[in-house]
Design an enzyme around this catalytic site. Structure first.
Site, PDB file in Angstrom:
ATOM      1  N   ALA A  50      54.776  46.716  61.827  1.00 60.57           N
ATOM      2  CA  ALA A  50      54.182  45.737  62.740  1.00 60.57           C
ATOM      3  C   ALA A  50      52.677  45.624  62.539  1.00 60.57           C
ATOM      4  CB  ALA A  50      54.508  46.116  64.190  1.00 60.57           C
ATOM      5  N   GLU A  51      51.999  46.761  62.445  1.00 62.83           N
ATOM      6  CA  GLU A  51      50.542  46.717  62.287  1.00 62.83           C
ATOM      7  C   GLU A  51      50.149  46.111  60.951  1.00 62.83           C
ATOM      8  OE1 GLU A  51      46.456  49.169  63.065  1.00 62.83           O
ATOM      9  OE2 GLU A  51      48.375  50.096  63.573  1.00 62.83           O
ATOM     10  N   THR A  52      50.926  46.392  59.925  1.00 65.16           N
ATOM     11  CA  THR A  52      50.661  45.796  58.618  1.00 65.16           C
ATOM     12  C   THR A  52      50.730  44.277  58.709  1.00 65.16           C
ATOM     13  OG1 THR A  52      51.512  47.741  57.456  1.00 65.16           O
ATOM     14  CG2 THR A  52      51.472  45.669  56.224  1.00 65.16           C
TER      15      THR A  52
END
Length: 130
Positions: A50-52
């Site tokens: 998700a953060e990527t």
């Protein structure tokens, strides 16, 4: 993306970007190698995916000469993934001059939602020479 830093966490997790624009990002990640002791996809691996996606989306939105840093991320894990690939799809909630916020939905090979995440990124001017 991998060519920019072949030793990145994205590379070690096996994340493959399938589609990338500021309006929609899609990536896959294998469950194998990203599990917790019970053999299920590690919740932290879903958050890395998700953060990527959210960070790449925010960087695409921000454009050249800008740096993006995560301010806040959260995740709700709905069900376990045990094998195959998970797919993350990121769509913007809000894209501004100083903040970008994305929702990321992670699904398993059957299309079942395994995780919903939200990330907010700060957009700043890049450091000189960066």
């Amino acid at each position: 993306m991998r060519a920019m830093n072949p030793n990145s966490l994205m590379h070690r997790m096996g994340i493959e970007i399938v589609e990338a624009s500021a309006q929609r990002l899609v990536a896959t990640m294998p469950v194998e190698g990203n599990t917790q002791p019970y053999g299920l996809l590690h919740g932290g691996a879903s958050v890395v995916l998700a953060e990527t996606l959210g960070s790449i989306g925010a960087a695409l939105h921000a454009g050249p000469g800008k740096a993006v840093v995560g301010l806040d991320i959260n995740a709700t894990h709905h069900r376990a993934a045990r094998s195959g690939l998970v797919t993350g799809v990121a769509t913007p909630i809000s894209l501004g001059r100083t903040l970008a916020c994305y929702e990321i939905v992670v699904t398993d090979d059957t299309g079942a939602r395994t995780c919903t995440s939200r990330i907010t990124c700060l957009i700043r001017d890049a450091a000189p020479g960066a």
